[in-house]
Design a protein around this motif. Structure first.
Motif, PDB file in Angstrom:
ATOM      1  N   ARG A 119      22.528 -64.247  -9.104  1.00  0.00           N
ATOM      2  CA  ARG A 119      22.557 -65.306  -7.975  1.00  0.00           C
ATOM      3  C   ARG A 119      22.073 -64.216  -6.793  1.00  0.00           C
ATOM      4  NH1 ARG A 119      22.251 -70.767  -8.629  1.00  0.00           N
ATOM      5  NH2 ARG A 119      23.793 -71.318 -10.517  1.00  0.00           N
ATOM      6  N   LEU A 120      22.538 -63.178  -6.717  1.00  0.00           N
ATOM      7  CA  LEU A 120      22.118 -62.113  -5.699  1.00  0.00           C
ATOM      8  C   LEU A 120      20.564 -62.045  -5.641  1.00  0.00           C
ATOM      9  CD1 LEU A 120      24.672 -59.305  -5.236  1.00  0.00           C
ATOM     10  CD2 LEU A 120      24.223 -61.257  -3.935  1.00  0.00           C
ATOM     11  N   LEU A 121      20.006 -62.068  -6.732  1.00  0.00           N
ATOM     12  CA  LEU A 121      18.506 -61.838  -6.950  1.00  0.00           C
ATOM     13  C   LEU A 121      17.848 -62.998  -6.319  1.00  0.00           C
ATOM     14  CD1 LEU A 121      18.261 -60.435 -10.599  1.00  0.00           C
ATOM     15  CD2 LEU A 121      18.308 -59.041  -8.371  1.00  0.00           C
ATOM     16  N   GLU A 122      18.441 -64.172  -6.538  1.00  0.00           N
ATOM     17  CA  GLU A 122      18.013 -65.380  -5.914  1.00  0.00           C
ATOM     18  C   GLU A 122      17.989 -65.269  -4.522  1.00  0.00           C
ATOM     19  OE1 GLU A 122      19.954 -68.693  -7.373  1.00  0.00           O
ATOM     20  OE2 GLU A 122      19.276 -68.354  -9.455  1.00  0.00           O
ATOM     21  N   ILE A 123      19.109 -65.095  -3.870  1.00  0.00           N
ATOM     22  CA  ILE A 123      19.299 -64.720  -2.390  1.00  0.00           C
ATOM     23  C   ILE A 123      18.317 -63.818  -1.966  1.00  0.00           C
ATOM     24  CG2 ILE A 123      21.052 -64.063  -0.391  1.00  0.00           C
ATOM     25  CD1 ILE A 123      23.234 -65.085  -2.467  1.00  0.00           C
ATOM     26  N   ILE A 124      17.916 -62.563  -2.467  1.00  0.00           N
ATOM     27  CA  ILE A 124      16.939 -61.902  -2.093  1.00  0.00           C
ATOM     28  C   ILE A 124      15.558 -62.442  -1.949  1.00  0.00           C
ATOM     29  CG2 ILE A 124      15.506 -59.605  -2.833  1.00  0.00           C
ATOM     30  CD1 ILE A 124      17.924 -58.537  -4.250  1.00  0.00           C
ATOM     31  N   LYS A 125      15.183 -63.407  -2.713  1.00  0.00           N
ATOM     32  CA  LYS A 125      14.060 -64.025  -2.529  1.00  0.00           C
ATOM     33  C   LYS A 125      13.990 -65.213  -1.419  1.00  0.00           C
ATOM     34  CE  LYS A 125      10.924 -67.179  -5.179  1.00  0.00           C
ATOM     35  NZ  LYS A 125      10.498 -67.832  -6.472  1.00  0.00           N
ATOM     36  N   MET A 126      15.040 -65.737  -1.089  1.00  0.00           N
ATOM     37  CA  MET A 126      15.297 -66.616  -0.040  1.00  0.00           C
ATOM     38  C   MET A 126      15.245 -65.905   1.017  1.00  0.00           C
ATOM     39  SD  MET A 126      18.425 -68.900  -1.783  1.00  0.00           S
ATOM     40  CE  MET A 126      18.741 -69.755  -0.441  1.00  0.00           C
ATOM     41  N   ILE A 127      15.764 -64.694   1.200  1.00  0.00           N
ATOM     42  CA  ILE A 127      15.824 -63.981   2.544  1.00  0.00           C
ATOM     43  C   ILE A 127      14.361 -63.450   2.873  1.00  0.00           C
ATOM     44  CG2 ILE A 127      16.557 -61.921   3.760  1.00  0.00           C
ATOM     45  CD1 ILE A 127      19.309 -62.364   2.415  1.00  0.00           C
ATOM     46  N   ASP A 128      13.688 -63.072   1.822  1.00  0.00           N
ATOM     47  CA  ASP A 128      12.416 -62.532   1.947  1.00  0.00           C
ATOM     48  C   ASP A 128      11.226 -63.549   2.301  1.00  0.00           C
ATOM     49  OD1 ASP A 128      10.620 -60.418   1.763  1.00  0.00           O
ATOM     50  OD2 ASP A 128       9.899 -61.208  -0.063  1.00  0.00           O
ATOM     51  N   GLU A 129      11.606 -64.873   2.015  1.00  0.00           N
ATOM     52  CA  GLU A 129      10.871 -65.820   2.605  1.00  0.00           C
ATOM     53  C   GLU A 129      10.775 -66.360   4.013  1.00  0.00           C
ATOM     54  OE1 GLU A 129      11.491 -68.998  -0.291  1.00  0.00           O
ATOM     55  OE2 GLU A 129      10.365 -67.974  -1.938  1.00  0.00           O
ATOM     56  N   VAL A 130      11.989 -66.021   4.667  1.00  0.00           N
ATOM     57  CA  VAL A 130      12.284 -66.244   6.015  1.00  0.00           C
ATOM     58  C   VAL A 130      11.223 -65.506   7.171  1.00  0.00           C
ATOM     59  CG1 VAL A 130      13.729 -66.171   7.930  1.00  0.00           C
ATOM     60  CG2 VAL A 130      14.605 -66.518   5.601  1.00  0.00           C
ATOM     61  N   GLU A 131      10.503 -66.281   7.899  1.00  0.00           N
ATOM     62  CA  GLU A 131       9.834 -65.660   8.852  1.00  0.00           C
ATOM     63  C   GLU A 131      10.588 -64.991  10.006  1.00  0.00           C
ATOM     64  OE1 GLU A 131       6.589 -65.379   8.682  1.00  0.00           O
ATOM     65  OE2 GLU A 131       6.366 -66.357   6.606  1.00  0.00           O
ATOM     66  N   PRO A 132      10.016 -64.083  10.646  1.00  0.00           N
ATOM     67  CA  PRO A 132      10.807 -63.533  11.800  1.00  0.00           C
ATOM     68  C   PRO A 132      11.343 -64.221  12.831  1.00  0.00           C
ATOM     69  CG  PRO A 132       8.718 -62.206  11.479  1.00  0.00           C
ATOM     70  CD  PRO A 132       8.838 -63.566  10.638  1.00  0.00           C
ATOM     71  N   LEU A 133      10.716 -65.386  13.258  1.00  0.00           N
ATOM     72  CA  LEU A 133      11.152 -66.326  14.167  1.00  0.00           C
ATOM     73  C   LEU A 133      11.775 -67.559  13.681  1.00  0.00           C
ATOM     74  CD1 LEU A 133       8.154 -65.861  17.116  1.00  0.00           C
ATOM     75  CD2 LEU A 133      10.401 -64.743  16.976  1.00  0.00           C
ATOM     76  N   GLN A 134      11.878 -67.608  12.490  1.00  0.00           N
ATOM     77  CA  GLN A 134      12.237 -68.889  11.967  1.00  0.00           C
ATOM     78  C   GLN A 134      13.780 -68.793  11.738  1.00  0.00           C
ATOM     79  OE1 GLN A 134      10.740 -69.456   7.906  1.00  0.00           O
ATOM     80  NE2 GLN A 134      12.118 -71.236   7.499  1.00  0.00           N
ATOM     81  N   SER A 135      14.599 -69.912  11.923  1.00  0.00           N
ATOM     82  CA  SER A 135      16.025 -70.062  11.666  1.00  0.00           C
ATOM     83  C   SER A 135      16.055 -70.161  10.082  1.00  0.00           C
ATOM     84  CB  SER A 135      16.640 -71.347  12.294  1.00  0.00           C
ATOM     85  OG  SER A 135      17.928 -71.425  12.165  1.00  0.00           O
ATOM     86  N   PRO A 136      17.125 -69.053   9.729  1.00  0.00           N
ATOM     87  CA  PRO A 136      17.428 -69.053   8.155  1.00  0.00           C
ATOM     88  C   PRO A 136      17.935 -70.214   7.637  1.00  0.00           C
ATOM     89  CG  PRO A 136      17.999 -66.900   9.191  1.00  0.00           C
ATOM     90  CD  PRO A 136      17.573 -67.987  10.294  1.00  0.00           C
ATOM     91  N   ASN A 137      17.810 -70.568   6.410  1.00  0.00           N
ATOM     92  CA  ASN A 137      18.407 -71.802   5.650  1.00  0.00           C
ATOM     93  C   ASN A 137      19.971 -71.291   5.383  1.00  0.00           C
ATOM     94  OD1 ASN A 137      19.152 -73.997   4.503  1.00  0.00           O
ATOM     95  ND2 ASN A 137      17.122 -74.311   3.296  1.00  0.00           N
ATOM     96  N   TYR A 138      20.729 -71.536   6.407  1.00  0.00           N
ATOM     97  CA  TYR A 138      21.991 -71.114   6.132  1.00  0.00           C
ATOM     98  C   TYR A 138      22.896 -71.785   5.119  1.00  0.00           C
ATOM     99  CZ  TYR A 138      21.480 -68.106  10.288  1.00  0.00           C
ATOM    100  OH  TYR A 138      21.005 -67.349  11.365  1.00  0.00           O
TER     101      TYR A 138
END
Length: 456
Positions: A348-367
């Motif tokens: 599951r942590l590997l999935e979270i790595i991908k989710m964080i990598d897809e976030v743009e610098p000014l974008q609000s993360p998908n909490y």
């Protein structure tokens, strides 16, 4: 004649001041305007009992012919600060003496003991007049110390306002009681918490179930900080602490001296400028290595590295490197191919790595999506929320001692030693039976081996 009379009045006034007497300024006389004359009218006469609004609020003190204006409120505050200065007592190590009192504009606290020290200053355990305990964080007012405490005061000021309106939304952030400043120290009084997560996991082995709970708590604290417009910029296990008393199973995000407001627009980020490296090398984000401005994404990336260490002590491939360029390259490799870079951590942590990598610098993360992945991980590990942590039920035995006990059993030590390529040490056994890698932290084994080599 008028000119001579004015000169005589000035000489009389000067003579009176030299004698220490009090002389009122002469009232200028009005002169009739004659045709072609440039002399204007004199000031209108003011009644003696008339007072303006400013004269009512300001106290006038006459000293040796000079008029000094002071605000009564500022005078009272200065007296309180001076009173606090006189009570500060330091020992030969520049530490506050036990029993001395430290005051603010509102409260007075008594020093009980020193909790910890660092490059910024010290942290003390104090109590107020009612016996309630708090923590006081100090910072020396030296040119050699980089000022950080004022950033923390600003952050806690925002947090306190949020606690007044919606206390349920900032349950993982501490409350500032008060702050003050003297000639030698700046200090802030805040809620008292327990040991840091770094200290706890260094003493006691934790299960993956506990690791899940800690990761969720740390994630929620970071989300609360982002919700009020701030980024931490130094997320790591040492900056998370466990609560005390009724909050003993809650994790708090602490040490807000590096916080700042995150950018929301492109114009707030300077493209050609380089930003200072703020954070810890092991947990800093890739953006920090590139000298760019940090955003919410960078906090989440640092949290990810912290979470990986909760499950496996030697999860980070760059844990033993001090080369900034090398560490940055290894972090890039982690996000390019997580499975190859990291082993023996939950998928599951590997999935979270991908989710964080897809976030743009000014974008609000998908909490919500990130939290959902964490809850699925907790379910897979049969996590029971609310049950006691290991440090509540087990004695505080250091990992070093645990490893030395396992030293007698070569089956338990084999995989960790083989992975870290330290099985060539004489007298230390190796074996090939597969055991969960997270049960034995590699850094503890290395520390024990180095000490054993020195003894030999």
């Amino acid at each position: 004649m008028a000119h001579e009379r004015g000169a005589m009045d000035r000489r009389t006034q000067k003579l009176a001041c030299n004698r220490g007497g009090r002389q009122t300024a002469p009232v200028p006389t009005t002169t009739k305007r004659s045709s072609g004359s440039s002399v204007g009218k004199g000031p209108k006469s003011v009644p003696k009992n008339a007072k303006t609004f400013r004269e009512k609020k300001v106290k006038q003190i006459s000293t040796e012919g000079h008029m000094i204006k002071r605000n009564p409120r500022s005078d009272e505050k200065e007296k309180q600060v001076e009173k606090a200065k006189r009570k500060l007592k330091f020992d030969h190590n520049r530490k506050l003496v036990r029993g001395c009192r430290i005051g603010t504009s509102k409260f007075t606290f008594t020093i009980k003991k020193l909790l910890g020290s660092g490059g910024f200053g010290d942290v003390y355990l104090v109590e107020d007049k009612t016996g309630k305990e708090y923590a006081v964080k100090t910072e020396y007012r030296d040119a050699s110390v980089t000022p950080r405490l004022h950033f923390e005061v600003k952050a806690y000021t925002v947090i306190n306002k949020c606690k007044e309106k919606n206390p349920e939304k900032v349950i993982h952030l501490l409350e500032m009681r008060d702050s003050a400043c003297t000639d030698s120290l700046k200090y802030i009084v805040m809620t008292l918490v327990g040991p840091s997560i770094e200290d706890l996991i260094a003493k006691i082995e934790i299960s993956w179930s506990t690791a899940c709970r800690l990761c969720i708590e740390m994630f929620e604290g970071l989300q609360e900080l982002h919700a009020i417009g701030l980024v931490h910029r130094d997320v790591k296990p040492a900056n998370y602490s466990i609560g005390l008393g009724p909050q003993k199973r809650r994790v708090f995000l602490v040490d807000l001296g590096t916080t700042t407001f995150f950018p929301t627009e492109e114009k707030q980020i300077k493209k050609n400028s380089k930003y200072k490296f703020i954070g810890t090398l092991r947990y800093a984000s890739r953006t920090t290595h590139l000298a760019k401005r940090q955003t919410r994404k960078d906090d989440l990336e640092a949290w990810l590295y912290t979470a990986m260490e909760m499950f496996l002590a030697d999860a980070l491939p760059w844990r033993n490197s001090d080369d900034e360029k090398e560490v940055g390259k290894m972090k890039d490799d982690l996000f390019k191919n997580p499975k190859a870079a990291v082993e023996n951590v939950p998928s599951r942590l590997l999935e979270i790595i991908k989710m964080i990598d897809e976030v743009e610098p000014l974008q609000s993360p998908n909490y919500p999506a990130l939290r959902e992945s964490l809850m699925k991980l907790a379910k897979e590990e049969d996590t029971v929320f609310g049950e006691p942590f290991e440090w509540e039920t087990e004695p505080a035995v250091s990992k070093k001692k645990q490893v030395s006990e396992k030293e007698a059993n070569p089956i338990l030590c084999g995989p960790t030693l083989e992975k870290d390529k330290i099985d060539d040490h004489e007298g230390f056994p190796t074996a090939g039976v597969e055991t969960p890698a997270h049960t034995i932290p590699a850094r503890s084994v290395k520390r024990m081996l180095s000490e054993r080599t020195c003894e030999e």
